[in-house]
Design a protein around this motif. Structure first.
Motif, short mmCIF file in Angstrom:
data_model
loop_
_atom_site.label_atom_id
_atom_site.label_comp_id
_atom_site.label_asym_id
_atom_site.label_seq_id
_atom_site.Cartn_x
_atom_site.Cartn_y
_atom_site.Cartn_z
N ALA A 397 0.80 -1.22 0.00
CA ALA A 397 0.00 0.00 0.00
C ALA A 397 0.84 1.28 0.00
CB ALA A 397 -0.97 -0.01 1.18
N PRO A 398 1.90 1.38 0.81
CA PRO A 398 2.70 2.63 0.78
C PRO A 398 3.29 2.89 -0.61
CG PRO A 398 3.34 1.26 2.64
CD PRO A 398 2.40 0.44 1.83
N LEU A 399 3.68 1.81 -1.30
CA LEU A 399 4.24 1.98 -2.65
C LEU A 399 3.18 2.55 -3.59
CD1 LEU A 399 6.60 1.51 -4.62
CD2 LEU A 399 5.67 -0.76 -5.06
N LYS A 400 1.96 2.00 -3.47
CA LYS A 400 0.87 2.48 -4.33
C LYS A 400 0.61 3.97 -4.07
CE LYS A 400 -3.57 1.04 -6.12
NZ LYS A 400 -4.77 1.79 -5.80
N THR A 401 0.57 4.34 -2.77
CA THR A 401 0.35 5.74 -2.42
C THR A 401 1.44 6.61 -3.03
OG1 THR A 401 -0.27 4.79 -0.31
CG2 THR A 401 -0.31 7.20 -0.48
N ARG A 402 2.69 6.13 -2.94
CA ARG A 402 3.82 6.90 -3.45
C ARG A 402 3.70 7.10 -4.98
NH1 ARG A 402 7.17 10.78 -3.54
NH2 ARG A 402 9.21 10.37 -4.45
N VAL A 403 3.34 6.04 -5.68
CA VAL A 403 3.20 6.14 -7.14
C VAL A 403 2.10 7.14 -7.47
CG1 VAL A 403 2.53 4.89 -9.24
CG2 VAL A 403 4.11 3.85 -7.61
N GLU A 404 1.00 7.10 -6.71
CA GLU A 404 -0.09 8.03 -6.97
C GLU A 404 0.34 9.48 -6.70
OE1 GLU A 404 -3.79 4.94 -6.22
OE2 GLU A 404 -3.17 6.30 -4.62
N GLU A 405 1.10 9.65 -5.64
CA GLU A 405 1.64 10.98 -5.35
C GLU A 405 2.46 11.50 -6.52
OE1 GLU A 405 2.63 10.40 -0.69
OE2 GLU A 405 4.26 11.16 -1.95
N LEU A 406 3.32 10.59 -7.04
CA LEU A 406 4.20 10.99 -8.15
C LEU A 406 3.38 11.34 -9.38
CD1 LEU A 406 6.99 8.34 -7.61
CD2 LEU A 406 7.33 10.81 -7.60
N LEU A 407 2.34 10.55 -9.66
CA LEU A 407 1.49 10.86 -10.81
C LEU A 407 0.82 12.22 -10.63
CD1 LEU A 407 -0.06 7.37 -11.62
CD2 LEU A 407 1.38 8.73 -13.12
N ASP A 408 0.38 12.49 -9.40
CA ASP A 408 -0.19 13.80 -9.11
C ASP A 408 0.82 14.91 -9.41
OD1 ASP A 408 -2.82 13.75 -8.39
OD2 ASP A 408 -2.40 13.06 -6.34
N LEU A 409 2.05 14.64 -8.99
CA LEU A 409 3.11 15.63 -9.13
C LEU A 409 3.35 16.00 -10.59
CD1 LEU A 409 4.66 16.76 -6.75
CD2 LEU A 409 6.42 15.03 -7.10
N ILE A 410 3.22 15.02 -11.49
CA ILE A 410 3.45 15.31 -12.91
C ILE A 410 2.14 15.62 -13.63
CG2 ILE A 410 5.60 14.02 -13.13
CD1 ILE A 410 3.80 11.77 -14.36
N GLU A 411 1.10 15.89 -12.86
CA GLU A 411 -0.18 16.36 -13.40
C GLU A 411 -0.87 15.34 -14.29
OE1 GLU A 411 1.25 19.87 -15.22
OE2 GLU A 411 1.78 20.79 -13.32
N LEU A 412 -0.75 14.05 -13.94
CA LEU A 412 -1.53 13.03 -14.62
C LEU A 412 -2.43 12.39 -13.56
CD1 LEU A 412 1.08 11.22 -16.93
CD2 LEU A 412 -0.56 12.97 -17.55
N GLU A 413 -3.73 12.33 -13.85
CA GLU A 413 -4.71 11.79 -12.91
C GLU A 413 -4.39 10.32 -12.57
OE1 GLU A 413 -7.55 11.11 -10.44
OE2 GLU A 413 -7.10 13.13 -11.21
N PRO A 414 -4.00 10.01 -11.30
CA PRO A 414 -3.56 8.65 -10.95
C PRO A 414 -4.56 7.56 -11.35
CG PRO A 414 -3.18 10.13 -9.12
CD PRO A 414 -3.93 10.90 -10.14
N SER A 415 -5.85 7.78 -11.05
CA SER A 415 -6.82 6.71 -11.31
C SER A 415 -6.86 6.38 -12.81
CB SER A 415 -8.20 7.15 -10.83
OG SER A 415 -8.57 8.33 -11.51
N GLN A 416 -6.55 7.38 -13.65
CA GLN A 416 -6.65 7.16 -15.08
C GLN A 416 -5.42 6.49 -15.68
OE1 GLN A 416 -7.18 10.42 -17.83
NE2 GLN A 416 -9.25 10.64 -17.12
N TYR A 417 -4.25 6.77 -15.09
CA TYR A 417 -3.02 6.34 -15.74
C TYR A 417 -2.32 5.19 -15.03
CZ TYR A 417 -3.53 10.39 -18.65
OH TYR A 417 -4.01 11.29 -19.56
N TYR A 418 -2.74 4.88 -13.80
CA TYR A 418 -2.03 3.92 -12.96
C TYR A 418 -1.78 2.60 -13.69
CZ TYR A 418 -0.69 1.51 -8.70
OH TYR A 418 0.01 0.82 -7.75
N ASN A 419 -2.83 2.08 -14.34
CA ASN A 419 -2.73 0.74 -14.91
C ASN A 419 -2.50 0.71 -16.41
OD1 ASN A 419 -2.80 -1.28 -12.94
ND2 ASN A 419 -4.91 -0.68 -12.45
N ARG A 420 -2.08 1.83 -17.01
CA ARG A 420 -1.95 1.84 -18.46
C ARG A 420 -0.53 1.54 -18.90
NH1 ARG A 420 -5.30 6.96 -20.42
NH2 ARG A 420 -4.92 6.06 -22.47
N TYR A 421 -0.40 1.31 -20.23
CA TYR A 421 0.91 1.00 -20.80
C TYR A 421 1.42 2.21 -21.60
CZ TYR A 421 0.18 -3.87 -19.56
OH TYR A 421 -0.01 -5.02 -18.86
#
Lengths: 545, 318
Positions: A397-421
């Protein structure tokens, strides 16, 4: 099909041109009804971002479509001949003799297996325009007109034996081989260094004027098109935005989109300066007297510069000047043969193999081609998650939170991009993922290697702004490798100019951009095209060419 | 060109090293074969003392490394020892057979390589057309059929039913060239059918692989006709993979044809090898294996050199 009311010297008339591309098992329209007129001896600039349909339209003007594309409607009328209704054989003859093409990368567009002059004479000989001997003599004359060195001999070399700028001129000569009525120039100088670009632009302009050839000049660089074109047409996603003669277009663009293109070059971040000499804070990265070689070939010679916390040092120079090699030395990929790399005052082992995980974590890289720097078969969350896991030991879970934070940081919506290629993303989005991957290691220093040069101007500007914002929030130091001086103007605090493996000049940006310069810096700076249509002419006069 | 010579010398050295390692492997493999050589030579009825005498005569009592070095030393000078069965020199037993095998391989290659490359160019030119598909299906069928089956089919139609060619490819050294070519036509044709598909498909793939290159588009935009685009612009840049697959098939033609030799009763080296294994004639087995290994290495070396020579960057350095 001639219309009495038209100009009698109208050469190319395109009406309601529609082109479809095949994707996902169906035909999709990519050019939506373009009209275009071109008169003899006139140069029309086609500009727009990638995907605007510039090249597709340019090729359609030759009656050619790439594999997977087709002309689905409209007419392309070349000097009274309707190209959409010609047989393949007649079209080939027209292409060989009356309409020619100059491609973006001459290095890739010359066949590596044949000599330049044999490729030059192919069309004229095949279509009986000239004999082989006449055509060869003509090639030499054209080489001379295009100011190629050693025009009598250069044609007998193979493409890999000739430099990029020379190849581009040889390709222009090849296009001239049958003295065509129309030449399509498809981004002919995009792949060249600024200093080389000038020579090629001047050569193209001269020869087009001399033979009164009509041309369509395709580019994404406004300043370049301003030098070359009589009229400019702006395209966006297969539609025309507006068209006007060059001076009008530059001084008073009508459409919002055009204005936004014009405004890109105005982004400036305020310049920071080094900490006071009294503060004892060492630079984040200090490159000190570094030499490096590839095998026996020495590529770096006594390179020294410092990068302080929160600052951006732009390293500029032409290709082959040692910019990327310096980056490889800093990261330890290429151990220097002499000199040291210090991190916060502490000397680093020369090879990455001997560095500790923490030392490796401190310096991260972002690459030019996000396309090739991201593994297309790994999900975004794993691409970003892997360094976070490796350097910070995060899991679950902490890793997932961290990845989402990073996606936020680069202005990409985490829920939309998390699982894409990666292949599902656009060029700019991929580059953002590249940035997130670098940030995941929580570095204090990031090397940005030409990170915007593969992107469209508007997208590139977004990336630059993002990098700037990240720098202020995370207090990062950047080494920004680029050959684009417009980027340097917008983002750098300090500038290091490199040439042939040496640092020729360095200092704060303001000082570097105000005269007097080192000769080479001056050459670089003055070679950057400006929006003024008379810039090239004036520059050539000043240089006494 | 200095660079090229350097590369060739290096490859040659590596090839020799590989051959040395293979010679050791062959020797060890033969050592591992079950059974006593002396027993095999003298038969079940031999007495213990006879066997001991035979072992001493053959030097079988020496430790393996000594025997290996003795064999290797002989092989380097062209002396592969003496056949255990016929007591004639191995070199003499093998030479005429190997010549026959080479002859058949060259005969088949001389037909197959031009056909394969020509067809490859044609199917690349008419890619995805009916012609392309038919050519692919036919060549794939022929490569998928076992070669002894192909051989018998050819015998049935060209020999039994029509009587055009002899079904038995018996040759002797005094035979004239024309007669030899006629006698060996059916085995050669069988081999052609087996190897053409692979080379043709590689030629097609190598050419099509290049068709997306910017210089091919440039050639089309210069008005170059389609056949010229393929032959003049694509083919010269696709030699490297084609040469490699040709070399691989040539090696097969020399080392893999034992079934065809059996079907047509052709006195080649493959049959000799199989016979010698069943008779435990180890000097001949070892020599044949070494020749096969050398063939593979030499042909691969030739392919490497060919690839280098067709690369303009290496042929014309800056």
């Amino acid at each position: 099909m001639t219309d009495a009311s038209e100009h009698k010297d109208l050469l190319l008339k395109i009406r309601d041109l529609r082109i479809e591309g095949y994707s996902d098992e169906s035909w999709v329209e990519i050019v939506h009804g373009i009209n275009l007129d071109l008169h003899r001896g006139e140069v029309l600039g086609l500009i727009g971002e990638s995907g605007a349909g510039k090249s597709t339209i340019g090729l359609a003007a030759m009656g050619f479509t790439r594999d997977g594309c087709r002309i689905s409607g409209g007419s392309v009328n070349f000097d009274g001949i309707e190209l959409t209704k010609q047989s393949k054989r007649d079209l080939r003859k027209l292409r060989g003799v009356r309409i020619a093409y100059v491609a973006q990368s001459a290095a890739a567009s010359f066949n590596p297996a044949h000599k330049l002059i044999d490729q030059h004479t192919e069309a004229p000989v095949h279509y009986n325009v000239k004999s082989r001997v006449d055509s060869q003599e003509d090639a030499k004359e054209l080489y001379e007109k295009l100011r190629l060195p050693n025009p009598q001999e250069i044609g007998f070399r193979y493409p890999h034996q000739v430099s990029g700028g020379q190849l581009q001129r040889a390709m222009t000569a090849m296009a001239m081989a049958c003295r065509p009525d129309l030449i399509i120039f498809d981004e002919p100088t995009t792949a060249l260094d600024v200093t080389t670009q000038i020579e090629v632009l001047a050569a193209i302009r001269d020869i087009v004027e001399q033979f009164n050839t009509a041309a369509i000049y395709i580019t994404h660089d406004l300043a370049v098109v301003a030098q070359m074109a009589d009229r400019i047409k702006v395209l966006l996603k297969g539609d025309e935005v507006e068209e006007a003669d060059t001076a009008t277009m530059l001084s008073s663009p009508q459409e919002e989109y055009t204005k936004s293109l014009w405004a890109v070059r105005s982004f400036r971040k305020p310049q920071k300066s080094r900490p006071e000499a009294s503060s004892s804070e060492p630079p984040v990265v200090s490159v000190d007297g570094v030499d490096a070689s590839y095998g026996k070939l020495k590529v770096l010679n006594d390179v020294s510069f410092d990068v302080y916390r929160g600052m951006t040092v732009a390293v500029v120079g032409e290709s082959g000047s040692g910019k990327s090699t310096t980056a490889r030395c800093i990261t330890g990929l290429l151990p220097p043969t002499k000199g040291t790399i210090r991190f916060n005052g502490q000397e680093l082992p020369s090879s990455y193999k001997n560095r500790t995980t923490d030392q490796l974590r401190q310096a991260q890289m972002i690459y030019q081609m996000a396309d090739t720097a991201l593994n297309p078969r790994i999900k975004i969350c794993d691409i970003i998650g892997r360094p976070a896991q490796f350097y910070s030991g995060l899991n679950g879970a902490p890793l997932k939170t961290r990845v989402e934070e990073l996606l936020d940081l680069i202005e990409l919506e985490p829920s939309q991009y998390y699982n894409r290629y990666p292949p599902e993303l656009s060029g700019g989005q991929k580059q953002r993922i590249g940035i997130a991957r670098a940030l995941a290691a929580e570095p204090s220093f990031i090397i940005c290697d030409e990170v915007t040069s593969a992107l469209d101007q508007l997208v590139a500007e977004g990336i630059l702004k993002l990098l700037d914002r990240l720098q202020s929030t995370l207090d990062l130091a950047y080494m920004f490798i680029t050959h684009d001086l417009a980027t340097v103007r917008s983002i750098a605090d300090e500038v290091v100019v490199m040439k042939e493996g040496r640092v020729v000049e360095q200092g704060p940006k303001d000082t570097m951009f105000t005269p007097p310069h080192h000769d080479y810096t001056d050459l670089l700076l003055s070679s950057v095209p400006e929006m003024d249509p008379n810039w090239l002419t004036q520059l050539l006069e000043e240089r006494g060419v | 060109m200095g660079d090229v010579l350097g590369i060739v010398a290096k490859r040659l050295g590596l090839g020799l090293l590989t051959l040395l390692i293979i010679s050791a492997l062959i020797f060890i493999a033969v050592e591992l074969l079950p059974g006593d050589i002396a027993q095999a030579v003298l038969g079940q009825g031999a007495t213990e003392s006879n066997l001991a005498a035979k072992r001493a005569e053959l030097g079988l009592n020496d430790p393996a490394p000594v025997r290996y070095l003795r064999w290797l030393g002989g092989a380097v000078t062209g002396d592969f020892g003496v056949s255990l069965v016929s007591s004639e020199s191995v070199t003499e037993a093998i030479t005429p057979r190997f010549k026959n095998t080479l002859f058949l391989a060259l005969y088949a290659a001389a037909i197959a390589v031009p056909i394969a490359i020509g067809l490859g160019v044609l199917v690349a030119l008419f890619r995805n057309s009916l012609f392309d598909r038919v050519a692919n299906v036919l060549t794939l069928t022929s490569i998928s059929s076992p070669e002894f089956f192909l051989g018998y089919i050819l015998i049935l139609y060209f020999s039994v039913n029509t009587g055009w060619f002899p079904s038995i490819a018996k040759v002797d050294p005094d035979m004239g060239m024309a007669e030899r070519l006629e006698r060996t036509f059916l085995p050669a044709l069988t081999l052609v059918l087996v190897v053409v598909a692979h080379m043709m498909r590689m030629t097609r793939a190598a050419i099509i692989n290049l068709l997306a290159s910017p210089y091919i588009e440039m050639a089309r935009l210069k008005g170059t006709p389609a056949w010229k685009v393929i032959v003049k612009h694509a083919l010269p840049n696709s030699w490297a993979p084609i040469i490699n697959v040709v070399a691989l098939n040539l090696a097969y033609l020399i080392t893999g044809v034992v079934l065809v030799e059996v079907v047509f009763v052709y006195p080649g080296i493959g049959q000799l090898l199989v016979d010698s294994v069943s008779k435990r004639d180890f000097p001949i087995v070892q020599a044949c294996c070494l020749i096969f290994a050398a063939t593979f290495i030499l042909l691969n070396l030739a392919a490497d050199i060919g690839s280098i020579l067709t690369n303009p960057r290496l042929r014309h350095p800056k």
